[in-house]
Design a protein around this motif. Structure first.
Motif, PDB file in Angstrom:
ATOM      1  N   THR A 135       0.854  -1.186   0.000  1.00 41.15           N
ATOM      2  CA  THR A 135       0.000   0.000   0.000  1.00 41.15           C
ATOM      3  C   THR A 135       0.889   1.234   0.000  1.00 41.15           C
ATOM      4  N   GLU A 136       0.311   2.360  -0.404  1.00 41.34           N
ATOM      5  CA  GLU A 136       1.100   3.582  -0.402  1.00 41.34           C
ATOM      6  C   GLU A 136       1.263   4.109   1.015  1.00 41.34           C
ATOM      7  N   LYS A 137       2.179   5.022   1.165  1.00 38.37           N
ATOM      8  CA  LYS A 137       2.493   5.552   2.486  1.00 38.37           C
ATOM      9  C   LYS A 137       1.286   6.259   3.090  1.00 38.37           C
ATOM     10  N   ASN A 138       1.073   6.039   4.382  1.00 35.38           N
ATOM     11  CA  ASN A 138      -0.041   6.613   5.144  1.00 35.38           C
ATOM     12  C   ASN A 138      -1.403   6.081   4.693  1.00 35.38           C
ATOM     13  N   ALA A 139      -1.406   4.929   4.007  1.00 32.02           N
ATOM     14  CA  ALA A 139      -2.678   4.318   3.600  1.00 32.02           C
ATOM     15  C   ALA A 139      -3.435   3.830   4.826  1.00 32.02           C
ATOM     16  N   LYS A 182     -17.276   1.782  10.147  1.00 28.80           N
ATOM     17  CA  LYS A 182     -16.521   2.446   9.085  1.00 28.80           C
ATOM     18  C   LYS A 182     -15.436   3.353   9.643  1.00 28.80           C
ATOM     19  N   ILE A 183     -15.607   3.802  10.875  1.00 27.36           N
ATOM     20  CA  ILE A 183     -14.583   4.638  11.485  1.00 27.36           C
ATOM     21  C   ILE A 183     -13.274   3.865  11.588  1.00 27.36           C
ATOM     22  N   ALA A 184     -13.355   2.573  11.905  1.00 23.75           N
ATOM     23  CA  ALA A 184     -12.149   1.761  12.044  1.00 23.75           C
ATOM     24  C   ALA A 184     -11.430   1.607  10.713  1.00 23.75           C
ATOM     25  N   ILE A 185     -12.149   1.205   9.653  1.00 24.79           N
ATOM     26  CA  ILE A 185     -11.461   0.904   8.390  1.00 24.79           C
ATOM     27  C   ILE A 185     -10.942   2.171   7.721  1.00 24.79           C
ATOM     28  N   ARG A 186     -11.507   3.331   8.054  1.00 22.08           N
ATOM     29  CA  ARG A 186     -11.081   4.560   7.401  1.00 22.08           C
ATOM     30  C   ARG A 186     -10.014   5.320   8.179  1.00 22.08           C
ATOM     31  N   ASN A 187      -9.645   4.828   9.370  1.00 25.60           N
ATOM     32  CA  ASN A 187      -8.676   5.560  10.177  1.00 25.60           C
ATOM     33  C   ASN A 187      -7.537   4.705  10.708  1.00 25.60           C
ATOM     34  N   ILE A 188      -7.728   3.398  10.904  1.00 27.79           N
ATOM     35  CA  ILE A 188      -6.617   2.536  11.311  1.00 27.79           C
ATOM     36  C   ILE A 188      -5.591   2.497  10.188  1.00 27.79           C
ATOM     37  N   ARG A 189      -4.331   2.661  10.512  1.00 24.44           N
ATOM     38  CA  ARG A 189      -3.277   2.711   9.503  1.00 24.44           C
ATOM     39  C   ARG A 189      -2.997   1.315   8.949  1.00 24.44           C
ATOM     40  N   ALA A 190      -2.775   1.239   7.635  1.00 27.57           N
ATOM     41  CA  ALA A 190      -2.475  -0.050   7.004  1.00 27.57           C
ATOM     42  C   ALA A 190      -1.137  -0.598   7.479  1.00 27.57           C
ATOM     43  N   ASP A 191      -0.157   0.280   7.737  1.00 27.37           N
ATOM     44  CA  ASP A 191       1.164  -0.207   8.159  1.00 27.37           C
ATOM     45  C   ASP A 191       1.176  -0.679   9.609  1.00 27.37           C
ATOM     46  N   ASN A 842       7.662  13.492   5.291  1.00 23.91           N
ATOM     47  CA  ASN A 842       7.038  12.180   5.526  1.00 23.91           C
ATOM     48  C   ASN A 842       5.720  12.012   4.791  1.00 23.91           C
ATOM     49  N   GLN A 843       5.409  12.935   3.893  1.00 15.95           N
ATOM     50  CA  GLN A 843       4.204  12.874   3.050  1.00 15.95           C
ATOM     51  C   GLN A 843       2.914  12.831   3.870  1.00 15.95           C
ATOM     52  N   SER A 844       2.926  13.400   5.055  1.00 16.25           N
ATOM     53  CA  SER A 844       1.772  13.311   5.948  1.00 16.25           C
ATOM     54  C   SER A 844       0.716  14.371   5.686  1.00 16.25           C
ATOM     55  N   LEU A 845       1.050  15.387   4.873  1.00 12.91           N
ATOM     56  CA  LEU A 845       0.095  16.444   4.558  1.00 12.91           C
ATOM     57  C   LEU A 845      -0.287  16.334   3.085  1.00 12.91           C
ATOM     58  N   VAL A 846      -1.585  16.325   2.810  1.00 14.26           N
ATOM     59  CA  VAL A 846      -2.077  16.176   1.446  1.00 14.26           C
ATOM     60  C   VAL A 846      -3.010  17.339   1.128  1.00 14.26           C
ATOM     61  N   ALA A 847      -2.708  18.044   0.044  1.00 15.35           N
ATOM     62  CA  ALA A 847      -3.588  19.097  -0.459  1.00 15.35           C
ATOM     63  C   ALA A 847      -4.321  18.555  -1.688  1.00 15.35           C
ATOM     64  N   SER A 848      -5.589  18.920  -1.842  1.00 13.69           N
ATOM     65  CA  SER A 848      -6.368  18.343  -2.933  1.00 13.69           C
ATOM     66  C   SER A 848      -7.382  19.336  -3.469  1.00 13.69           C
TER      67      SER A 848
END
Length: 900
Positions: A135-139, A182-191, A842-848
């Protein structure tokens, strides 16, 4: 649409053409140089993530064709032989020297080689090694689940595992924010994830009592890494957009070895209340009405007193409101030669505030006994206003009636529940007793101001209802269960039990007419109902568990005594029913990768008092609901057969799920329709059987050198049901014709396919397409029987560009064919696009920047078909808008080893 598809196809082909290297070798027995046929060969990348695998042929030779030129770790395994590992650096064509394996019987010292096996089957559980799926970082966990073979996650967070909907997601066996998984799957980190387990679990009631009720629920259990059980992590996200849109989300959690604390907060005017996924390109992004939502939640878990007490508690506050407008067009078959049509408009406003508490305490009293206590409570307040107008026609030409209605209401609800389960083991062989107590109390109060005007064209008559209505509803339900379990043999055990339940419900509705002389009670719209029900049942359960075969037989015999009193309508009923519920379930493990499951259930539909009560309070001048005190039980028989197979080596899976259910003497609606009003009651269709059957299958396998996951699915469904109806133009309910029995049959066939590649490099994509044929038949008006086709699909593409830029697009298209009543097809097409940039080291901030329905092509018309009714509707909906957002992921220690 065509150019977009061709572009996507070109990207896919060019992406697949990058693999150009070949690797081959031979596996031999070191003792005598004989080939080791079917030895398993696995290639891992430098991050120990599975990339390719194959088997040796009868000569011990193996070959990987057209694989990426990377550095790999090669692992070879063969039963009863040592596990072999070596690094491999690929040239254009690489041939390895013969690989010689030593038999474990000849090994002087134990040799340990650490290698990951991506998927294991442990009994009825499929276990995935999370580190083998990139997975990508911070997934997040949601992104990881999408990469696991056999699992899919929809845009709104619904999970499907091996063709079955997942009803519960656990973190280390515990619910995390149980009111919204859904809170769990959308916030627990994949790593932070070590393993993901998928299995079927029994119902909560069956697990507590030991009595198998035949219900099975697909469950995902996520096991965290040891180092991930300590740390602080979370995210903050905010969006602002056109049309004055906004959303802000916060999630934060702190994990210790035994303690977990989590908080979540959200505010938005986009219609979603939790999970932090407003504006996601994968979900239906249309904003219905004018919503506003604010929610705050907290979760606390801990193990106290030397881990003897486990606490899991959740709190959630939600404040939601909405304003909406709706137009609808409805056609209904009311007789063999009559169709009623209704054109309606409505507008409504509502607001609700609620506080919800869920808590669970597990106490391990000693080595032989434990207790569980569940305490739940809810308090809410609601206000609302609704207004509607409708015009009814007969056969498209004759005006029948105008109906206008307004309703303002205010109410509050309060409920609490406590459940206690105590289990005591009496000896080492499995003898035990189980005691379960449950008590639920609820109270609801509602006040409404109702105004209803009905105008009948035939008689030029107007009827007005102007009322204040006060509703008080109180429920007190108590139940207790006592079970005794023992083991007959090592594989065979039984459970015997006795259950008692008592429900005392009161419902009082006082409807006062507003007249020139004051307020008077209208008993036609009122009731003073006392409903008491007692249940006694004897239960027995027999279970057989062997290495390959599991079998369970359970039976519940129930005696129900119901009494009902309504002083406003002089009703005094007392009815008794015998009920029996039989469940048989068998599971046979054909091999480590093949499994078959069959079940049978027999039970009864016992009439409720809402169906038995002869006279019920009227709610509008155009509809009357009546009961039938002479109703009989309906008999249900259902069968289910499931088969699944999975090849860990090939990465393929095949699942078949089938079911059929019969209902003898079904309880159905029986309607009398006049131009004045509709009267509905219930009746058994004696000597008839309604039934439904379904068959679904899906097959998945990796293709193109295992880089693309391909799935094909299909299904068929058939339902057969009945309703009674009669029509009279005369407003009188007397001297009418005979009831006509309408037999409705629906059959549908679905097939489709999907393919996806998600490795977080170059291009991730997920494409699916489906075709559905539907056939509906009514016995009353056979000229309206029809067969129509619908088809549609969606494409999700994510381009990984240099300098941490990403472009994501979601394209959705569907078309539903015409019917006899609706001559035009309905087409649906919309496209969403996002441009994002990862910031910080660390790629922790994402602008979109996200744009939704960029071509403004979303069709807001919705069509529904059910039994004898056909409807189309539109409502207030925002589909085209732009969002500007920032999201920051923070993580302190979670998932990081001490030497990182």
């Amino acid at each position: 649409m065509k150019s977009t598809f061709l572009f996507f196809l070109g990207i896919l082909i060019s992406n697949l053409a990058l693999a150009q290297s070949n690797l081959n070798g031979r596996i031999l027995d070191k003792a005598d140089n004989t080939p080791l046929t079917n030895a398993t060969i696995i290639l891992l990348n430098q991050d120990s993530i599975l990339k390719y695998h194959t088997r040796a042929n009868e000569n011990g030779n193996f070959e990987f064709k057209k694989i990426n030129q990377e550095d790999y770790i090669l692992i070879v395994s063969y039963p009863q032989f040592e596990l072999y590992s070596q690094p491999v650096k690929l040239n254009k064509n690489t041939t390895l020297e013969n690989i010689l394996l030593s038999s474990q019987a000849n090994l002087i010292e134990e040799v340990v080689v650490t290698g990951k096996i991506p998927i294991r089957i442990k009994g009825d559980t499929i276990e995935y090694d999370a580190g083998s799926f990139e997975t990508e970082k911070n997934a997040k966990l949601e992104d990881l689940l999408r990469r696991l073979p056999g699992l899919t996650v929809s845009g709104d967070g619904a999970i499907t595992a091996h063709g079955k909907s997942v009803s519960k997601v656990l973190i280390d066996g515990e619910e995390f924010f149980g009111y919204d998984p859904k809170i769990a799957i959308r916030n627990i980190r994949a790593d932070a994830v070590d393993k993901v387990q998928v299995y079927e679990r029994k119902s909560e009631q069956a697990e507590l009592t030991g009595i198998d009720d035949g219900q099975r629920f697909q469950t995902v259990n996520v096991l965290l890494k040891e180092e991930a059980r300590v740390g602080i992590f979370g995210n903050v996200e905010g969006h602002v957009g056109t049309e004055e849109l906004y959303t802000a989300n916060l999630f934060a959690a702190k994990f210790n070895r035994t303690e977990r604390i989590g908080i979540t907060a959200n505010t938005n005017n986009m219609g979603a209340s939790s999970g932090g996924r407003e504006g996601s390109l994968r979900m239906n992004s249309q904003i219905t009405g004018e919503p506003k939502n604010t929610s705050v939640g907290a979760n606390y878990e801990n193990q106290l007193f030397n881990k003897k007490v486990n606490v899991n508690a959740n709190y959630n506050f939600n404040d939601a409101s909405n304003r909406n407008e709706r137009e609808s067009y409805n056609k209904e078959i009311v007789s063999a030669d009559k169709i009623q049509e209704t054109n309606s408009t409505s507008n409504n406003e509502n607001a609700n505030q609620s506080h919800n508490i869920r808590s669970q305490f597990r106490w391990r009293i000693d080595s032989t006994s434990n207790m569980e206590v569940h305490v739940n409570a809810n308090k809410s307040q609601n206000t609302g206003f609704s207004g509607s107008k409708s015009l009814m026609l007969n056969n498209e030409t004759d005006s029948v009636r105008d109906y206008n209605s307004t309703n303002s209401n205010f109410g509050d609800d309060l409920s609490n529940e406590i459940r206690i389960n105590y289990r005591k083991r009496l000896n080492k062989n499995g003898r035990s007793i189980n005691l379960n107590l449950n008590n639920e109390i609820s109270q609801s109060n509602q006040e409404s101001d109702v105004f209803q005007r009905t105008y009948l064209y035939e008689t030029n008559r107007e009827t007005i209802v102007d009322q204040n209505r006060f509703t008080d509803n109180n429920r007190n339900n108590f139940s207790t269960q006592l079970q005794f379990s023992d083991r007959i043999t090592q594989q065979l055990h039984f459970t015997l039990g006795y259950n008692f339940g008592y429900n005392n419900n009161t419902n009082k509705v006082d409807a006062f007419n507003n007249t020139a002389t004051g307020r008077t009670l209208d008993e036609q719209y009122s009731q003073n109902l006392i409903n008491k029900t007692s249940n006694q049942s004897v239960v027995a359960n027999l279970n057989y568990n062997a290495e390959k075969f599991n079998f369970s037989l359970s039976n519940r015999t129930n005696y129900r005594d119901q009494s009902l009193n309504d002083s406003y309508h002089d009703i005094d009923l007392d009815r008794t029913f015998w009920d029996n519920d039989l469940n048989i379930n068998g599971n046979y493990k054909i091999s480590n990768r093949k499994n078959i499951n069959a079940s049978y259930q027999n039970n009864f539909d016992v009439p409720s008092f809402s169906q038995l009560q002869p006279t019920q309070p009227q709610t509008s001048p155009i509809f009357v609901q009546e009961g039938n005190p002479n109703l009989k039980r309906a008999v249900n028989n259902s069968f289910r057969l499931n088969y699944n197979t999975m090849s860990l080596l090939k990465g393929t899976s095949w699942n078949i799920n089938s079911s059929i259910a019969f209902k003898n003497n079904p309880i159905v609606n029986k309607r009398t329709v006049t131009d004045t009003l509709t009267t509905s009651t219930y009746v058994n269709v004696m000597g008839k059987t309604s039934w439904n059957a379904s068959l679904n299958t899906n097959y998945g396998k990796p293709i193109f050198d295992r880089k693309v996951q391909f799935n094909i699915f299909s299904g068929a469904n058939y339902t057969n049901g009945f309703t009674y109806t009669r029509y009279s133009q005369d407003g009188s309910r007397d001297n009418q014709g005979q009831y006509e029995l309408n037999n409705t049959q629906n059959a549908s066939i679905l097939t489709g396919f999907s393919f996806n590649e998600q490795d977080s490099k170059g291009l991730d994509y997920d494409f699916n397409w489906r075709v559905n044929a539907n056939n509906q038949r009514n016995s009353l008006q056979q000229d309206l029987n029809y067969t129509n086709l619908s088809t549609g699909g969606s494409a999700f593409l994510k381009y990984f560009l240099p300098k941490q830029f990403n472009i994501t697009t979601h394209i959705n298209y569907s078309i539903e064919g015409p019917t006899k009543l609706y001559k035009e097809s309905i087409q649906q097409f919309y496209t969403n696009v996002e441009l994002s940039k990862k910031l910080l080291k660390n790629q922790s901030l994402v602008a979109s920047i996200k744009a939704f329905d960029i071509f403004k092509t979303y069709n807001t018309t919705n069509r529904n078909v059910s039994d004898t009714q056909f409807s189309e509707s539109t409502q207030l909906m925002l589909t085209r808008y732009v969002l500007f957002g920032l999201k920051w992921d923070f993580n302190k220690n979670l998932g990081k080893k001490s030497n990182d």
